[in-house]
Design a protein around this motif. Structure first.
Motif, PDB file in Angstrom:
ATOM      1  N   THR A   1       0.817  -1.198   0.000  1.00  0.00           N
ATOM      2  CA  THR A   1       0.000   0.000   0.000  1.00  0.00           C
ATOM      3  C   THR A   1       0.859   1.261   0.000  1.00  0.00           C
ATOM      4  O   THR A   1       1.865   1.332   0.693  1.00  0.00           O
ATOM      5  N   VAL A   2       0.435   2.257  -0.768  1.00  0.00           N
ATOM      6  CA  VAL A   2       0.980   3.607  -0.682  1.00  0.00           C
ATOM      7  C   VAL A   2      -0.176   4.506  -0.264  1.00  0.00           C
ATOM      8  O   VAL A   2      -1.223   4.542  -0.897  1.00  0.00           O
ATOM      9  N   ARG A   3       0.044   5.242   0.829  1.00  0.00           N
ATOM     10  CA  ARG A   3      -1.023   6.068   1.410  1.00  0.00           C
ATOM     11  C   ARG A   3      -0.806   7.529   1.016  1.00  0.00           C
ATOM     12  O   ARG A   3       0.246   8.088   1.297  1.00  0.00           O
ATOM     13  N   ILE A   4      -1.813   8.122   0.374  1.00  0.00           N
ATOM     14  CA  ILE A   4      -1.718   9.508  -0.077  1.00  0.00           C
ATOM     15  C   ILE A   4      -2.821  10.324   0.588  1.00  0.00           C
ATOM     16  O   ILE A   4      -3.995   9.947   0.536  1.00  0.00           O
ATOM     17  N   ALA A   5      -2.461  11.420   1.221  1.00  0.00           N
ATOM     18  CA  ALA A   5      -3.419  12.369   1.794  1.00  0.00           C
ATOM     19  C   ALA A   5      -3.315  13.665   1.003  1.00  0.00           C
ATOM     20  O   ALA A   5      -2.223  14.215   0.854  1.00  0.00           O
ATOM     21  N   ALA A   6      -4.440  14.149   0.475  1.00  0.00           N
ATOM     22  CA  ALA A   6      -4.384  15.303  -0.421  1.00  0.00           C
ATOM     23  C   ALA A   6      -5.626  16.171  -0.274  1.00  0.00           C
ATOM     24  O   ALA A   6      -6.687  15.697   0.152  1.00  0.00           O
ATOM     25  N   VAL A   7      -5.469  17.451  -0.631  1.00  0.00           N
ATOM     26  CA  VAL A   7      -6.610  18.356  -0.648  1.00  0.00           C
ATOM     27  C   VAL A   7      -7.518  17.998  -1.826  1.00  0.00           C
ATOM     28  O   VAL A   7      -7.064  17.425  -2.827  1.00  0.00           O
ATOM     29  N   PRO A   8      -8.812  18.316  -1.757  1.00  0.00           N
ATOM     30  CA  PRO A   8      -9.779  17.839  -2.753  1.00  0.00           C
ATOM     31  C   PRO A   8      -9.472  18.241  -4.192  1.00  0.00           C
ATOM     32  O   PRO A   8      -9.685  17.443  -5.112  1.00  0.00           O
ATOM     33  N   SER A   9      -8.974  19.451  -4.411  1.00  0.00           N
ATOM     34  CA  SER A   9      -8.729  19.873  -5.793  1.00  0.00           C
ATOM     35  C   SER A   9      -7.663  19.019  -6.465  1.00  0.00           C
ATOM     36  O   SER A   9      -7.699  18.790  -7.681  1.00  0.00           O
ATOM     37  N   VAL A  10      -6.703  18.525  -5.682  1.00  0.00           N
ATOM     38  CA  VAL A  10      -5.670  17.643  -6.228  1.00  0.00           C
ATOM     39  C   VAL A  10      -6.286  16.303  -6.627  1.00  0.00           C
ATOM     40  O   VAL A  10      -5.969  15.730  -7.682  1.00  0.00           O
ATOM     41  N   ILE A  11      -7.159  15.804  -5.765  1.00  0.00           N
ATOM     42  CA  ILE A  11      -7.807  14.519  -6.048  1.00  0.00           C
ATOM     43  C   ILE A  11      -8.646  14.606  -7.320  1.00  0.00           C
ATOM     44  O   ILE A  11      -8.736  13.644  -8.091  1.00  0.00           O
ATOM     45  N   ALA A  12      -9.226  15.772  -7.573  1.00  0.00           N
ATOM     46  CA  ALA A  12     -10.078  15.920  -8.747  1.00  0.00           C
ATOM     47  C   ALA A  12      -9.295  16.184 -10.022  1.00  0.00           C
ATOM     48  O   ALA A  12      -9.786  15.892 -11.118  1.00  0.00           O
ATOM     49  N   THR A  13      -8.075  16.728  -9.914  1.00  0.00           N
ATOM     50  CA  THR A  13      -7.370  17.160 -11.118  1.00  0.00           C
ATOM     51  C   THR A  13      -6.060  16.430 -11.370  1.00  0.00           C
ATOM     52  O   THR A  13      -5.871  15.833 -12.432  1.00  0.00           O
ATOM     53  N   LEU A  14      -5.125  16.446 -10.426  1.00  0.00           N
ATOM     54  CA  LEU A  14      -3.790  15.899 -10.665  1.00  0.00           C
ATOM     55  C   LEU A  14      -3.694  14.390 -10.444  1.00  0.00           C
ATOM     56  O   LEU A  14      -2.976  13.696 -11.163  1.00  0.00           O
ATOM     57  N   LEU A  15      -4.399  13.885  -9.431  1.00  0.00           N
ATOM     58  CA  LEU A  15      -4.213  12.488  -9.068  1.00  0.00           C
ATOM     59  C   LEU A  15      -4.700  11.481 -10.110  1.00  0.00           C
ATOM     60  O   LEU A  15      -4.036  10.458 -10.319  1.00  0.00           O
ATOM     61  N   PRO A  16      -5.846  11.683 -10.763  1.00  0.00           N
ATOM     62  CA  PRO A  16      -6.304  10.649 -11.692  1.00  0.00           C
ATOM     63  C   PRO A  16      -5.272  10.268 -12.751  1.00  0.00           C
ATOM     64  O   PRO A  16      -5.025   9.082 -12.993  1.00  0.00           O
TER      65      PRO A  16
ATOM     66  N   ASP B   1       1.958   8.261   3.579  1.00  0.00           N
ATOM     67  CA  ASP B   1       3.319   8.292   3.058  1.00  0.00           C
ATOM     68  C   ASP B   1       3.606   9.598   2.327  1.00  0.00           C
ATOM     69  O   ASP B   1       4.690  10.168   2.445  1.00  0.00           O
ATOM     70  N   ILE B   2       2.616  10.080   1.564  1.00  0.00           N
ATOM     71  CA  ILE B   2       2.761  11.292   0.758  1.00  0.00           C
ATOM     72  C   ILE B   2       1.589  12.213   1.056  1.00  0.00           C
ATOM     73  O   ILE B   2       0.438  11.777   1.127  1.00  0.00           O
ATOM     74  N   GLY B   3       1.878  13.486   1.247  1.00  0.00           N
ATOM     75  CA  GLY B   3       0.834  14.476   1.460  1.00  0.00           C
ATOM     76  C   GLY B   3       0.907  15.563   0.396  1.00  0.00           C
ATOM     77  O   GLY B   3       2.001  15.937  -0.044  1.00  0.00           O
ATOM     78  N   ILE B   4      -0.240  16.059  -0.033  1.00  0.00           N
ATOM     79  CA  ILE B   4      -0.294  17.172  -0.976  1.00  0.00           C
ATOM     80  C   ILE B   4      -1.236  18.214  -0.391  1.00  0.00           C
ATOM     81  O   ILE B   4      -2.408  17.930  -0.138  1.00  0.00           O
ATOM     82  N   LEU B   5      -0.703  19.411  -0.159  1.00  0.00           N
ATOM     83  CA  LEU B   5      -1.467  20.436   0.541  1.00  0.00           C
ATOM     84  C   LEU B   5      -1.380  21.771  -0.185  1.00  0.00           C
ATOM     85  O   LEU B   5      -0.616  21.948  -1.127  1.00  0.00           O
ATOM     86  N   THR B   6      -2.189  22.705   0.293  1.00  0.00           N
ATOM     87  CA  THR B   6      -2.222  24.058  -0.251  1.00  0.00           C
ATOM     88  C   THR B   6      -1.375  24.981   0.615  1.00  0.00           C
ATOM     89  O   THR B   6      -1.412  24.900   1.842  1.00  0.00           O
ATOM     90  N   ALA B   7      -0.613  25.871  -0.027  1.00  0.00           N
ATOM     91  CA  ALA B   7       0.202  26.845   0.703  1.00  0.00           C
ATOM     92  C   ALA B   7       0.237  28.142  -0.076  1.00  0.00           C
ATOM     93  O   ALA B   7       0.079  28.163  -1.303  1.00  0.00           O
ATOM     94  N   SER B   8       0.434  29.232   0.640  1.00  0.00           N
ATOM     95  CA  SER B   8       0.617  30.524  -0.008  1.00  0.00           C
ATOM     96  C   SER B   8       2.004  30.584  -0.635  1.00  0.00           C
ATOM     97  O   SER B   8       2.958  29.986  -0.121  1.00  0.00           O
ATOM     98  N   VAL B   9       2.113  31.309  -1.735  1.00  0.00           N
ATOM     99  CA  VAL B   9       3.428  31.447  -2.382  1.00  0.00           C
ATOM    100  C   VAL B   9       4.405  32.182  -1.469  1.00  0.00           C
ATOM    101  O   VAL B   9       5.626  32.110  -1.672  1.00  0.00           O
ATOM    102  N   ASP B  10       3.893  32.916  -0.475  1.00  0.00           N
ATOM    103  CA  ASP B  10       4.766  33.659   0.436  1.00  0.00           C
ATOM    104  C   ASP B  10       5.224  32.824   1.634  1.00  0.00           C
ATOM    105  O   ASP B  10       6.098  33.262   2.386  1.00  0.00           O
ATOM    106  N   GLU B  11       4.623  31.653   1.832  1.00  0.00           N
ATOM    107  CA  GLU B  11       5.016  30.825   2.965  1.00  0.00           C
ATOM    108  C   GLU B  11       6.398  30.231   2.741  1.00  0.00           C
ATOM    109  O   GLU B  11       6.783  29.957   1.603  1.00  0.00           O
ATOM    110  N   PRO B  12       7.149  30.016   3.829  1.00  0.00           N
ATOM    111  CA  PRO B  12       8.467  29.376   3.691  1.00  0.00           C
ATOM    112  C   PRO B  12       8.345  28.034   2.995  1.00  0.00           C
ATOM    113  O   PRO B  12       7.312  27.365   3.089  1.00  0.00           O
TER     114      PRO B  12
END
Length: 288
Positions: free
Chosen positions: A93-108, A143-154
């Protein structure tokens, strides 16, 4: 006879339980077998570890050796746990946690490419907000997370995409009518026409009207499905990324104001304390 890990484990459990009978139950062995293992350890050391045969009080040497036994068994248990996780990642198993927009667009697309070369690997996908994604990674629940961040965040993780934030509104509502009647560019001030349904992305918009609406907001949600349901029910408008447009669906509209244009980044993260297993690393590279 050399000191073996099973001797140290038996000694630790007896010392912690305070009796051979209790320790035998924990270890799944008979009291006589545990007693024999302790005798072998004491014979190897050349000194007793307990003050009496009741095994409820350690000698001074026993206290020192207990600390080493705890350290040795903890390290071994940690290593075996890591090996099991790696084995799971290779063939399980590979476990991926992601924000919804990623699941709808990038992940498929990424999943389709990955399954061509790794059809035997199970993929577990969790639909979460960014804070929950971080928590899953921190506690080794993904194992892998995909999240949202501001471009100004470190810098956190690896940026894999970026898009604009915008207003999600109900068709037929005040914002929709204002957009239809206006000939100029859309503004974040449109949000004043309807109640704000807040979510963590709203704080990324550097506009006085949004800041004021956040101060007085009395409805907040983190789940994208819930936010869209609230908008459709006429409870107000919210702010979501352009990447969420494919899942917005009927009854709602999306507009991205430019005063200011607000970008969010999608960042991929993993634990800094644990290496990715081979299959998880392959999926990471697929997403890159």
């Amino acid at each position: 006879m050399a000191i073996k890990l099973e001797m140290l484990r038996a000694f630790r459990v007896v010392a912690e339980q305070g009796s051979l009978a209790e320790a035998a139950g924990v270890l799944g062995r008979t009291p006589s077998a545990v007693s024999m293992t302790l005798a072998q350890l004491e014979a190897n050391i050349g000194a007793p570890l307990f003050e009496t045969d009741r095994k409820n009080r350690l000698t001074k040497l026993g206290e020192l050796i207990l600390a080493e036994a705890v350290r040795a068994t903890d390290v071994f248990d940690s290593s075996t746990g890591t090996i099991r996780r790696l084995t799971t990642s290779i063939a399980g198993t590979v476990r991926i946690a992601a924000v919804p927009s990623v699941i709808a667009t990038l992940l498929p697309g990424a999943i389709a490419r990955f399954r061509e070369s790794h059809p035997e690997v199970r993929l577990e996908i969790s639909d979460l907000d960014s804070d929950s994604v971080r928590q899953r990674i921190r506690f080794d629940q993904a194992d892998i997370g995909i999240l949202t961040a501001s471009v100004d965040e470190p810098g956190e993780g690896v940026t894999i995409a970026s898009d604009c934030l915008g207003i999600v509104y109900r068709e037929g509502g005040r914002i929709a009518r204002a957009l239809a009647e206006s000939e100029g560019p859309a503004s974040w001030s449109l949000m004043r026409l309807e109640p704000l349904i807040a979510n963590p992305l709203c704080a990324m918009v550097a506009h006085d009207d949004i800041a004021g609406l956040l101060d007085g907001c009395n409805l907040e949600a983190r789940n994208t499905t819930a936010l869209l349901s609230f908008v459709r029910e006429g409870l107000g408008a919210t702010i979501l990324p352009e990447g969420a447009v494919p899942i917005i669906g009927g009854g709602t509209g999306f507009v991205s104001p430019a005063d200011p244009k607000t970008l969010r980044e999608l960042r991929m993260i993993c634990s800094s304390d644990r290496k990715l297993g081979p299959a998880a690393l392959e999926f990471w590279n697929t997403l890159l």
